[in-house]
Design a protein around this motif. Structure first.
Motif, PDB file in Angstrom:
ATOM      1  N   ASN A  32     -66.402 -48.632 -56.378  1.00  0.00           N
ATOM      2  CA  ASN A  32     -65.877 -47.033 -57.431  1.00  0.00           C
ATOM      3  C   ASN A  32     -65.584 -46.534 -56.139  1.00  0.00           C
ATOM      4  O   ASN A  32     -64.774 -45.309 -56.253  1.00  0.00           O
ATOM      5  N   VAL A  33     -66.361 -46.688 -55.376  1.00  0.00           N
ATOM      6  CA  VAL A  33     -66.064 -45.180 -54.047  1.00  0.00           C
ATOM      7  C   VAL A  33     -64.319 -45.515 -53.395  1.00  0.00           C
ATOM      8  O   VAL A  33     -64.320 -44.453 -53.500  1.00  0.00           O
ATOM      9  N   GLU A  34     -63.938 -46.457 -53.333  1.00  0.00           N
ATOM     10  CA  GLU A  34     -62.856 -46.470 -53.001  1.00  0.00           C
ATOM     11  C   GLU A  34     -61.986 -45.737 -53.975  1.00  0.00           C
ATOM     12  O   GLU A  34     -60.532 -45.558 -53.493  1.00  0.00           O
ATOM     13  N   ARG A  35     -62.445 -46.452 -55.074  1.00  0.00           N
ATOM     14  CA  ARG A  35     -61.193 -45.574 -55.981  1.00  0.00           C
ATOM     15  C   ARG A  35     -61.064 -44.436 -56.090  1.00  0.00           C
ATOM     16  O   ARG A  35     -60.699 -43.758 -56.444  1.00  0.00           O
ATOM     17  N   MET A  36     -62.922 -43.659 -56.006  1.00  0.00           N
ATOM     18  CA  MET A  36     -62.882 -41.935 -56.169  1.00  0.00           C
ATOM     19  C   MET A  36     -61.714 -41.510 -54.917  1.00  0.00           C
ATOM     20  O   MET A  36     -61.075 -40.866 -55.079  1.00  0.00           O
ATOM     21  N   GLU A  37     -62.475 -42.240 -53.841  1.00  0.00           N
ATOM     22  CA  GLU A  37     -61.094 -41.921 -52.298  1.00  0.00           C
ATOM     23  C   GLU A  37     -59.682 -41.779 -52.324  1.00  0.00           C
ATOM     24  O   GLU A  37     -59.177 -40.766 -52.272  1.00  0.00           O
ATOM     25  N   MET A  38     -59.314 -43.071 -53.811  1.00  0.00           N
ATOM     26  CA  MET A  38     -57.662 -42.877 -53.719  1.00  0.00           C
ATOM     27  C   MET A  38     -57.717 -41.800 -54.698  1.00  0.00           C
ATOM     28  O   MET A  38     -56.672 -41.213 -54.184  1.00  0.00           O
ATOM     29  N   LYS A  39     -58.746 -41.591 -55.407  1.00  0.00           N
ATOM     30  CA  LYS A  39     -58.283 -41.054 -56.292  1.00  0.00           C
ATOM     31  C   LYS A  39     -57.891 -39.165 -55.687  1.00  0.00           C
ATOM     32  O   LYS A  39     -57.086 -38.286 -55.964  1.00  0.00           O
ATOM     33  N   LEU A  40     -59.278 -39.078 -54.485  1.00  0.00           N
ATOM     34  CA  LEU A  40     -58.821 -38.091 -54.586  1.00  0.00           C
ATOM     35  C   LEU A  40     -57.985 -37.529 -53.766  1.00  0.00           C
ATOM     36  O   LEU A  40     -57.144 -36.331 -53.422  1.00  0.00           O
ATOM     37  N   SER A  41     -57.872 -38.826 -52.950  1.00  0.00           N
ATOM     38  CA  SER A  41     -56.502 -38.499 -51.619  1.00  0.00           C
ATOM     39  C   SER A  41     -54.538 -38.221 -52.690  1.00  0.00           C
ATOM     40  O   SER A  41     -54.558 -37.587 -52.803  1.00  0.00           O
ATOM     41  N   ASN A  42     -54.973 -39.629 -54.016  1.00  0.00           N
ATOM     42  CA  ASN A  42     -53.703 -38.750 -54.520  1.00  0.00           C
ATOM     43  C   ASN A  42     -53.641 -37.784 -55.513  1.00  0.00           C
ATOM     44  O   ASN A  42     -52.929 -36.509 -55.442  1.00  0.00           O
ATOM     45  N   TRP A  43     -54.831 -37.143 -55.483  1.00  0.00           N
ATOM     46  CA  TRP A  43     -54.658 -35.414 -56.231  1.00  0.00           C
ATOM     47  C   TRP A  43     -54.246 -34.443 -54.894  1.00  0.00           C
ATOM     48  O   TRP A  43     -53.845 -34.025 -55.093  1.00  0.00           O
TER      49      TRP A  43
END
Length: 151
Positions: A32-43
């Motif tokens: 979940n943390v990795e997904r959130m980090e990926m979403k933040l990076s994409n944003w």
């Protein structure tokens, strides 16, 4: 095996099962943390390329800033309406601020309160917040300054 040994084996099995469940929960948390980090990076990456945005990208940006405050139910609810407002407002742009009715990200430098009113954003505070968010985009101020220098 006697009863005592069987009881110990059962306890060990239960302990191992609890440990496995705990490790699975930890793994899910890490994912979940990795997904959130990926979403933040994409944003962040999406915002950094604002100058190349199309109209659908601007709509996506406006939907996502401030927790979807502006476009969920309060204002425009679909890209189709957003597009229709853009075409209606700027296909006959008398002042030619937008040389073409086709949106490009650099048009954001020309946006003002009146443009946001065209999109149905009626509250002055909301317009101010949106314009401040746009001005916070990476490189926005330097692009705006270079546009002023070329005039």
């Amino acid at each position: 095996l006697d009863v005592h040994d069987q009881y110990q084996n059962v306890n060990q099995i239960e302990y191992i099962q609890q440990k496995i469940a705990l490790l699975q929960n930890q793994l899910n948390n890490i994912r979940n943390v990795e997904r959130m980090e990926m979403k933040l990076s994409n944003w962040k990456q999406f915002k950094s390329y604002w100058h190349g945005w199309r109209l659908c990208d601007l709509f996506e940006y406006l939907q996502r800033i401030n927790d979807r405050k502006y476009f969920n139910k309060r204002y425009l609810t679909s890209f189709e309406l957003f597009y229709e407002n853009w075409m209606t407002s700027y296909s006959r742009d008398d002042h030619q601020r937008f040389k073409s009715h086709i949106f490009v990200g650099t048009n954001l430098c020309l946006f003002d309160h009146n443009d946001l009113i065209q999109f149905g954003i009626t509250l002055k505070e909301d317009r101010r917040e949106i314009l401040m968010n746009i001005q916070r985009l990476n490189g926005f101020k330097s692009h705006l300054n270079s546009m002023k220098a070329n005039d």
